[in-house]
Design a protein around this motif. Structure first.
Motif, PDB file in Angstrom:
ATOM      1  N   ASN A   1       0.884  -1.376  -0.067  1.00 35.68           N
ATOM      2  CA  ASN A   1       0.015  -0.142  -0.133  1.00 35.68           C
ATOM      3  C   ASN A   1       0.784   1.218   0.077  1.00 35.68           C
ATOM      4  O   ASN A   1       0.336   2.262   0.359  1.00 35.68           O
ATOM      5  CB  ASN A   1      -0.843   0.109   1.197  1.00 35.68           C
ATOM      6  N   ASP A   2       2.242   1.147  -0.345  1.00 33.01           N
ATOM      7  CA  ASP A   2       3.097   2.212  -0.337  1.00 33.01           C
ATOM      8  C   ASP A   2       2.504   3.148  -1.577  1.00 33.01           C
ATOM      9  O   ASP A   2       2.017   2.614  -2.641  1.00 33.01           O
ATOM     10  CB  ASP A   2       4.485   2.148  -0.505  1.00 33.01           C
ATOM     11  N   SER A   3       2.875   4.345  -1.514  1.00 40.31           N
ATOM     12  CA  SER A   3       2.559   5.377  -2.653  1.00 40.31           C
ATOM     13  C   SER A   3       3.005   5.139  -3.977  1.00 40.31           C
ATOM     14  O   SER A   3       2.550   5.063  -4.960  1.00 40.31           O
ATOM     15  CB  SER A   3       2.946   6.886  -2.218  1.00 40.31           C
ATOM     16  N   PHE A   4       4.460   4.581  -3.975  1.00 41.34           N
ATOM     17  CA  PHE A   4       5.140   4.398  -5.090  1.00 41.34           C
ATOM     18  C   PHE A   4       4.432   3.235  -5.878  1.00 41.34           C
ATOM     19  O   PHE A   4       4.063   3.213  -7.211  1.00 41.34           O
ATOM     20  CB  PHE A   4       6.612   4.128  -4.974  1.00 41.34           C
ATOM     21  N   SER A   5       4.219   2.044  -5.210  1.00 46.29           N
ATOM     22  CA  SER A   5       3.340   0.896  -5.988  1.00 46.29           C
ATOM     23  C   SER A   5       2.021   1.152  -6.318  1.00 46.29           C
ATOM     24  O   SER A   5       1.509   0.845  -7.333  1.00 46.29           O
ATOM     25  CB  SER A   5       3.296  -0.283  -4.744  1.00 46.29           C
ATOM     26  N   ARG A   6       1.192   2.300  -5.738  1.00 46.97           N
ATOM     27  CA  ARG A   6       0.020   2.578  -6.100  1.00 46.97           C
ATOM     28  C   ARG A   6      -0.138   3.727  -7.232  1.00 46.97           C
ATOM     29  O   ARG A   6      -1.160   4.146  -7.292  1.00 46.97           O
ATOM     30  CB  ARG A   6      -0.876   2.887  -4.947  1.00 46.97           C
ATOM     31  N   ALA A   7       1.193   4.216  -7.654  1.00 46.21           N
ATOM     32  CA  ALA A   7       1.000   5.089  -8.363  1.00 46.21           C
ATOM     33  C   ALA A   7       0.089   5.083  -9.619  1.00 46.21           C
ATOM     34  O   ALA A   7      -0.555   6.323 -10.261  1.00 46.21           O
ATOM     35  CB  ALA A   7       2.432   5.679  -9.171  1.00 46.21           C
ATOM     36  N   GLY A   8      -0.542   4.217 -10.272  1.00 44.74           N
ATOM     37  CA  GLY A   8      -0.973   3.772 -11.049  1.00 44.74           C
ATOM     38  C   GLY A   8      -2.535   3.979 -10.832  1.00 44.74           C
ATOM     39  O   GLY A   8      -3.340   3.900 -11.754  1.00 44.74           O
ATOM     40  N   ASP A   9      -2.789   4.223  -9.427  1.00 48.74           N
ATOM     41  CA  ASP A   9      -4.039   4.402  -9.206  1.00 48.74           C
ATOM     42  C   ASP A   9      -4.560   6.031  -9.157  1.00 48.74           C
ATOM     43  O   ASP A   9      -5.918   6.390  -8.982  1.00 48.74           O
ATOM     44  CB  ASP A   9      -4.429   3.977  -7.620  1.00 48.74           C
ATOM     45  N   ILE A  10      -3.557   6.888  -9.538  1.00 47.60           N
ATOM     46  CA  ILE A  10      -4.084   8.129  -9.810  1.00 47.60           C
ATOM     47  C   ILE A  10      -4.791   8.400 -11.116  1.00 47.60           C
ATOM     48  O   ILE A  10      -4.318   8.081 -12.057  1.00 47.60           O
ATOM     49  CB  ILE A  10      -2.507   9.101  -9.756  1.00 47.60           C
ATOM     50  N   GLN A  11      -5.763   9.012 -11.051  1.00 47.14           N
ATOM     51  CA  GLN A  11      -6.655   9.438 -12.091  1.00 47.14           C
ATOM     52  C   GLN A  11      -6.575  10.696 -12.604  1.00 47.14           C
ATOM     53  O   GLN A  11      -6.872  11.030 -13.580  1.00 47.14           O
ATOM     54  CB  GLN A  11      -8.206   9.064 -11.878  1.00 47.14           C
ATOM     55  N   GLY A  12      -6.540  11.825 -11.633  1.00 45.43           N
ATOM     56  CA  GLY A  12      -6.415  13.052 -12.096  1.00 45.43           C
ATOM     57  C   GLY A  12      -5.064  13.547 -12.685  1.00 45.43           C
ATOM     58  O   GLY A  12      -4.110  12.776 -12.729  1.00 45.43           O
TER      59      GLY A  12
ATOM     60  N   LEU B   1       5.632   6.392 -13.406  1.00 41.34           N
ATOM     61  CA  LEU B   1       4.518   7.200 -13.818  1.00 41.34           C
ATOM     62  C   LEU B   1       4.466   6.929 -15.300  1.00 41.34           C
ATOM     63  O   LEU B   1       3.302   6.883 -15.774  1.00 41.34           O
ATOM     64  CB  LEU B   1       4.596   8.594 -13.351  1.00 41.34           C
ATOM     65  N   THR B   2       5.225   6.702 -16.134  1.00 44.32           N
ATOM     66  CA  THR B   2       5.342   6.525 -17.430  1.00 44.32           C
ATOM     67  C   THR B   2       4.671   5.125 -17.688  1.00 44.32           C
ATOM     68  O   THR B   2       3.938   4.937 -18.560  1.00 44.32           O
ATOM     69  CB  THR B   2       6.741   6.739 -18.132  1.00 44.32           C
ATOM     70  N   GLU B   3       5.285   4.094 -17.016  1.00 43.81           N
ATOM     71  CA  GLU B   3       4.708   2.838 -17.232  1.00 43.81           C
ATOM     72  C   GLU B   3       3.276   2.537 -16.867  1.00 43.81           C
ATOM     73  O   GLU B   3       2.552   1.837 -17.514  1.00 43.81           O
ATOM     74  CB  GLU B   3       5.756   1.951 -16.232  1.00 43.81           C
ATOM     75  N   THR B   4       2.644   3.320 -15.938  1.00 40.19           N
ATOM     76  CA  THR B   4       1.465   3.438 -15.563  1.00 40.19           C
ATOM     77  C   THR B   4       0.615   4.097 -16.380  1.00 40.19           C
ATOM     78  O   THR B   4      -0.678   4.230 -16.414  1.00 40.19           O
ATOM     79  CB  THR B   4       1.172   3.638 -14.094  1.00 40.19           C
ATOM     80  N   GLU B   5       1.246   4.897 -17.505  1.00 39.01           N
ATOM     81  CA  GLU B   5       0.484   5.845 -18.239  1.00 39.01           C
ATOM     82  C   GLU B   5      -0.398   6.684 -17.673  1.00 39.01           C
ATOM     83  O   GLU B   5      -1.604   6.919 -18.025  1.00 39.01           O
ATOM     84  CB  GLU B   5      -0.392   5.152 -19.399  1.00 39.01           C
TER      85      GLU B   5
END
Length: 244
Positions: free
Chosen positions: A162-173, A198-202
């Motif tokens: 649940n760390d912020s780095f691993s969950r970066a792909g959940d950012i929608q805005g 951030l690039t890999e999670t588009e």
């Protein structure tokens, strides 16, 4: 705009959290920015930053980020004692508690007559991380992070995965990340790691690396860069006006 200041004590899942609210005196409704401070909480430089944002037509909410660990109203000094206490708080409070704090702020301020019900997040230092973290909430439409610490290193307490780095792909805005290239807290390798994630999670993000030191926005101390600070305020205000 002329602004006014209010103090709101919110009930959160982990206790009472004091928030300072800076908003235009003018009648009407305004987008809401959750503005996260450094480890020192709501210092004079943080208050001045919030006033600058509010004066451009936003309701700016500044929470006491470590409310569970300090008496209400605690402000730490910019000295070694304050730094040690703030860092201890940073490594004590789980990220999940910051998540529930954000939920409480959104739930309260979306009901206020002066808010449009649209939300952004912004922060400096650990506050940059907490703004990034707030962006995991789908209600946050736009986020502006300045020299965010502890994302690349996963050094803040949280549940596994649940760390912020691993969950970066959940950012929608929309997301903007701003860094100082002379900042020892987030070295080149750390910045590259976040950029790649951030690039890999588009994700929809913008990236700025400036010739600046850590805390270059803080208008106290010898690291302050007034010209870069104005540049960043304008970027943030333009982004929030466009996205909110």
């Amino acid at each position: 705009m002329i602004i006014q200041t209010d103090i709101v004590d919110l009930d959160t899942a982990t206790g009472t959290m004091r928030c300072h609210v800076y908003r235009p005196q003018a009648s009407g409704t305004f987008p809401c920015i959750l503005f996260y401070s450094e480890i020192f909480q709501i210092t004079a430089p943080i208050e001045r930053s919030a006033r600058i944002l509010a004066g451009h037509g936003f309701a700016v909410v500044v929470p006491e980020v470590f409310h569970e660990l300090n008496p209400i109203g605690t402000v730490l000094a910019y000295d070694d004692v304050g730094k040690d206490k703030g860092n201890n708080d940073k490594f004590t409070k789980p990220l999940e508690h910051h998540d529930s704090d954000a939920n409480s702020m959104i739930a309260y301020f979306e009901q206020q007559s002066y808010c449009t019900g649209t939300f952004a997040a912004m922060g400096v230092c650990i506050g940059g991380h907490l703004a990034f973290r707030a962006a995991l909430n789908e209600r946050i439409l736009s986020t502006y992070c300045l020299y965010a610490t502890d994302i690349h290193s996963n050094t803040l307490p949280c549940q596994d995965g649940n760390d912020s780095f691993s969950r970066a792909g959940d950012i929608q805005g929309e997301l903007t990340m701003v860094w100082g290239k002379q900042d020892p807290h987030v070295p080149t390798e750390g910045r590259q790691k976040i950029y790649q994630q951030l690039t890999e999670t588009e994700r929809h993000f913008s990236w700025h690396e400036l010739n600046a030191q850590h805390a270059f926005m803080r208008d106290e101390g010898d690291r302050y860069d007034a010209e870069l600070a104005l540049y960043c305020y304008k970027m943030a205000i333009d982004q929030f006006r466009r996205t909110l």
